[in-house]
Write a protein that holds these residues in place. Sequence first.
Motif: not given
Length: 322
Positions: A239-245
């Motif tokens: 799934r799309p990775a969050p900005p923090e990841t």
Amino acid sequence: MKPPVYAPGQPGWIRDLGRTGLQVSAVCLGGGPLGSMPALFGRDVSADEGVATVLAALDSPIRFVDTSNAYSEGESERRIGAALVEAGGVPDGVVVATKVDPAGRDYSADRVRASVAESRARLGIEKLPLVHLHDPESFDFAEMSAPGGPVEALVQLRDEGEIGAIGLAGGRVQEIAKYLDLGVFDVLLVHNRWTLVDRSAGPLLDEAVRQGMGILNAAVYGGGILAFQAGGPTSYGYRPAPPETLQAVEAMRRVCSDFHTELGTAALQFSLRDERIASTVVGMSRPGRVARTLDLASEPLPDALWPALEALVPPAHVWLDA
């Protein structure tokens, strides 16, 4: 620097799988991509290439193979079975594990028994040494765990001697925790939830240790993002990775470069060096990937790398199951 203790040939390479009586290598050949799932893994894999990959693993220090009834509609199991025929049977000391899967929305007790029979025929193994209940999270827990249901059927197959140990393999930790609390499984397999950037499986691992279970860790590259020192996918756990990841991954890449290694090496060894984890499952679909993975496992890394990476772990609220 000396090779790590979990490298091939070192004392920690072969490990006990909890209370099962099985021993497995620290790295396991993951059969997910073997049957060819280009939509998930990005490339087609021919039958010959899949069989050759299994044979390369059997000819290496890897002593553990993991697959599933549903991988490519059974093609992963068929290719492993073909490799085992070519090898003259399951080599001494090798463990082949599989998983029961539903047929559509049928995850009944009868389906569990049918899944085991299908796997047994494809793999050519009369008594499967380890069979997992696979991804039960999409089904109602009360129905899955009810008397006469699929969990009970898997337990009965073990208790009747039809199969060896039974495992629980899944993703979403809140749902998997319910099954773990039943106290009937011998092995826990988690995926994408115990990596350099996601620690959401921590409580599950602790509970599995408390129960004396064997622990397997899969998808330590998070679907690929942690395998690359540069470029690669921008998704995590499919799934799309969050900005923090994404920010943590980039920062970890810089740290790895500072320590003269690569993110993929650290991602693999993060799991290998965890003494709770008996084996780390790495999906492979090319023969050359076997030797490459063993090289990554064997690369000496400085102790100072780990606290530097630990300082960059994203906050819990961005983990897959936060």
